[in-house]
Enzyme design. Structure first.
Site, short mmCIF file in Angstrom:
data_model
loop_
_atom_site.label_atom_id
_atom_site.label_comp_id
_atom_site.label_asym_id
_atom_site.label_seq_id
_atom_site.Cartn_x
_atom_site.Cartn_y
_atom_site.Cartn_z
N LYS A 134 42.70 33.38 50.07
CA LYS A 134 43.63 32.87 49.06
C LYS A 134 44.64 33.95 48.73
O LYS A 134 44.27 35.09 48.45
CB LYS A 134 42.87 32.48 47.79
CG LYS A 134 42.15 31.15 47.89
CD LYS A 134 41.60 30.75 46.52
CE LYS A 134 40.90 29.41 46.60
NZ LYS A 134 40.29 29.01 45.31
N GLU A 181 31.33 38.99 39.26
CA GLU A 181 31.43 38.09 40.44
C GLU A 181 30.19 38.25 41.33
O GLU A 181 29.73 37.29 41.94
CB GLU A 181 32.70 38.36 41.25
CG GLU A 181 34.01 38.07 40.51
CD GLU A 181 34.37 36.58 40.37
OE1 GLU A 181 33.73 35.72 41.01
OE2 GLU A 181 35.31 36.30 39.61
N HIS A 187 39.78 39.47 34.16
CA HIS A 187 39.09 38.36 34.78
C HIS A 187 37.56 38.52 34.75
O HIS A 187 36.84 37.62 34.34
CB HIS A 187 39.60 38.21 36.22
CG HIS A 187 38.99 37.06 36.94
ND1 HIS A 187 39.24 35.75 36.59
CD2 HIS A 187 38.13 37.00 37.98
CE1 HIS A 187 38.57 34.94 37.39
NE2 HIS A 187 37.89 35.68 38.25
N ASN A 207 33.65 28.37 41.59
CA ASN A 207 34.28 28.31 40.26
C ASN A 207 33.26 28.30 39.12
O ASN A 207 33.63 28.14 37.97
CB ASN A 207 35.18 27.08 40.14
CG ASN A 207 36.40 27.21 41.03
OD1 ASN A 207 36.93 28.31 41.18
ND2 ASN A 207 36.82 26.12 41.64
N LYS A 220 29.73 34.63 49.74
CA LYS A 220 31.07 34.00 49.66
C LYS A 220 31.53 33.56 51.06
O LYS A 220 32.07 32.48 51.24
CB LYS A 220 32.09 34.95 49.02
CG LYS A 220 33.46 34.30 48.94
CD LYS A 220 34.39 34.85 47.90
CE LYS A 220 35.66 34.00 47.90
NZ LYS A 220 36.75 34.60 47.15
N HIS A 272 34.00 29.81 35.75
CA HIS A 272 35.45 30.02 35.74
C HIS A 272 36.23 29.03 34.88
O HIS A 272 37.37 29.32 34.54
CB HIS A 272 35.99 30.01 37.17
CG HIS A 272 35.79 31.33 37.86
ND1 HIS A 272 34.54 31.88 38.05
CD2 HIS A 272 36.67 32.22 38.39
CE1 HIS A 272 34.67 33.05 38.67
NE2 HIS A 272 35.95 33.28 38.89
N HIS A 330 38.83 30.86 32.57
CA HIS A 330 40.28 30.62 32.56
C HIS A 330 40.79 30.35 31.15
O HIS A 330 41.91 30.75 30.81
CB HIS A 330 40.64 29.46 33.51
CG HIS A 330 40.46 29.84 34.95
ND1 HIS A 330 40.23 28.92 35.95
CD2 HIS A 330 40.45 31.06 35.56
CE1 HIS A 330 40.09 29.56 37.11
NE2 HIS A 330 40.22 30.86 36.90
N GLU A 350 38.74 24.58 50.24
CA GLU A 350 38.22 24.12 48.95
C GLU A 350 38.31 22.61 48.76
O GLU A 350 38.84 22.10 47.77
CB GLU A 350 38.92 24.84 47.79
CG GLU A 350 38.13 24.72 46.49
CD GLU A 350 38.60 25.68 45.38
OE1 GLU A 350 38.90 26.84 45.67
OE2 GLU A 350 38.61 25.23 44.24
N ARG A 399 33.28 24.70 48.43
CA ARG A 399 33.87 25.95 47.92
C ARG A 399 34.10 25.91 46.41
O ARG A 399 34.20 26.95 45.77
CB ARG A 399 35.18 26.24 48.68
CG ARG A 399 35.78 27.59 48.32
CD ARG A 399 36.90 28.02 49.24
NE ARG A 399 37.47 29.28 48.76
CZ ARG A 399 38.32 30.02 49.44
NH1 ARG A 399 38.71 29.67 50.63
NH2 ARG A 399 38.78 31.15 48.92
N ARG A 456 57.89 34.45 59.02
CA ARG A 456 56.93 33.34 59.20
C ARG A 456 55.51 33.83 59.52
O ARG A 456 54.71 33.08 60.09
CB ARG A 456 57.38 32.39 60.30
CG ARG A 456 58.68 31.71 59.99
CD ARG A 456 58.84 30.46 60.81
NE ARG A 456 60.14 29.86 60.58
CZ ARG A 456 61.23 30.17 61.28
NH1 ARG A 456 61.16 31.06 62.26
NH2 ARG A 456 62.37 29.61 61.00
ZN ZN Z 1 36.75 34.98 39.83
#
Ligand code: ZN
Ligand code: ADP
Length: 369
Positions: free
Chosen positions: A141, A183, A267, A248, A230, A251, A255, A240, A244, A119
């Site tokens: 994340k 980035e 990426h 993106n 960031k 992005h 994607h 988010e 936030r 946990r």
């Molecule tokens: Zn990215």
């Protein structure tokens, strides 16, 4: 010298940045604060390069070294279960601290394991790619991929500390370094015009191939500034819910390219194309001025970031890929748009429909004819 950047969240932690910093006492002291036992987790490439170094630095803990085959394809529930089984077989319990040694794939997976093992056990990130330093190491994340989609199973979980040692970057290919640069450029475009100008000025003075690693003082400042951007965003909106989302930028298109290439395009490379096209859309909608759009286009070229890809040649697969996106409703796609260099539009996401997208993609194709 070690630079410290504090990330202030419900579970706050510090990012330490410098050259050769793992050899300083602070690293061992931090590990001692959290560990009875230590597990060093890395992928097959990073373990070949750096596992022995880490094992020596952490010899007093007699660490357990675990690894899995390198690549996004192995960031899965199966790999997670395999590693957890090995940890259980070795008797790891709540006093175990996980050390994530690697790029974003390793930290995403290690963070997720740490979040659920007993946990929740402590995890310390040692990012070894520029991309992981400026992106995956900030914001909490964690995730694994499934056959259907990327990063779709995971949780928010903060590390206890992050040690960014730029010495790791010496063994990274130019292509991998540039994945991080995309980035860094994105962060500058959405929030920090001064950082954007710093990148341009530096590159103009350094036309050589190895320019990004040619001046460690500049590199450390650049990473710190990018992390700061960031961090400021994440501190205001950890989960988010609003702000936030601006991270993106570039992005939505990125994607699509990743999906259509079956994740063969890395990426960072996909993001570079996304930065270009989403800047074009921003101009198209009357937000970004034409002059600034041209400046961004020129900056991508100057920074040696490729914006050409065959994966956007046909509209049909592009719209199909866009529709898979969880943000999509009724063939209306959600994009972050730039208002100017250093600022996004006030609404965090904008809806763009088919005719509008079609025009921008056509203009994009004509550019390379
Ligand atoms: Zn990215
Ligand atoms: P990311 O680019 O998202 O941070 P990865 O974890 O996929 O992600 O790393 C990219 C590739 O670079 C992987 O093949 C990984 O094994 C390799 N790698 C990571 N760090 C280093 C390093 N310091 N030197 C050489 N290769 C590295």
């Amino acid at each position: 010298m070690i630079q410290e950047i504090k990330v202030n969240l419900a579970e706050s932690y510090s990012i330490y940045l410098g050259a050769g910093i793992l050899k300083e006492a602070l690293f061992l002291q931090t590990c001692r604060a959290y560990a009875g036992k230590i597990v060093i987790l890395s992928d097959s490439n990073v373990s070949t390069l750096y596992e022995t170094l880490l094992e020596t630095l952490l010899a007093e803990f007699k660490p357990l070294c675990l690894s899995f085959p390198a690549g996004e394809a192995f960031k899965t529930r199966e790999t997670k279960a395999m590693l957890e089984d090995k940890m259980q077989a070795a008797g790891c319990n709540r006093d175990t601290c996980l050390i994530a040694l690697g790029g974003g794939v390793v930290s995403d997976l290690a963070g997720f394991i740490a979040a659920t093992y007993c946990r929740g056990i402590p995890v310390i990130y040692l990012p070894t790619t520029l991309l992981a330093m400026v992106d995956a190491s900030v914001g909490g994340k964690t995730a694994v991929n499934t056959a259907r989609s990327k990063n779709s199973i995971g949780v928010f979980y903060q590390p206890k500390a992050v040690f960014m040692d730029i010495d790791f970057l010496q063994t990274l290919s130019y292509g991998e370094i540039k994945n991080g640069l995309s980035e860094i450029l994105k962060h500058a475009l959405i929030q920090d015009k001064v950082q954007f100008q710093r990148l341009i000025e530096f590159r103009k003075k350094h036309p050589e191939k190895n320019w990004l690693l040619s001046d460690s003082t500049w590199l450390l400042e650049t990473i710190a500034a990018s992390v700061q951007i960031k961090k400021n965003i994440v501190e205001q909106d950890e989960k988010e819910l609003g702000l936030r989302k601006i991270l993106n930028f570039g992005h939505t298109i990125a994607h699509v390219i990743e999906l259509l290439s079956d994740y063969q395009i890395p990426h960072g490379q996909a993001v570079a194309v996304g930065l270009y096209l989403e800047s074009e859309l921003s101009q198209h909608y009357g937000h970004l001025s034409e002059i600034e759009f041209k400046t961004i286009e020129a900056s991508l070229q100057l920074l040696d970031l490729n914006i050409q890809t065959a994966y956007l040649s046909d509209l049909e697969p592009v719209t199909r890929a866009l529709s898979v996106d969880k943000k999509t409703r009724d063939r209306q796609w959600r994009f972050v748009l730039l208002d100017r260099i250093g600022a996004t539009c006030k609404e965090y996401v904008r809806v763009i429909d088919l005719p509008q997208l079609k025009e921008s993609l056509q203009a994009y194709q004509e550019k390379f004819e």
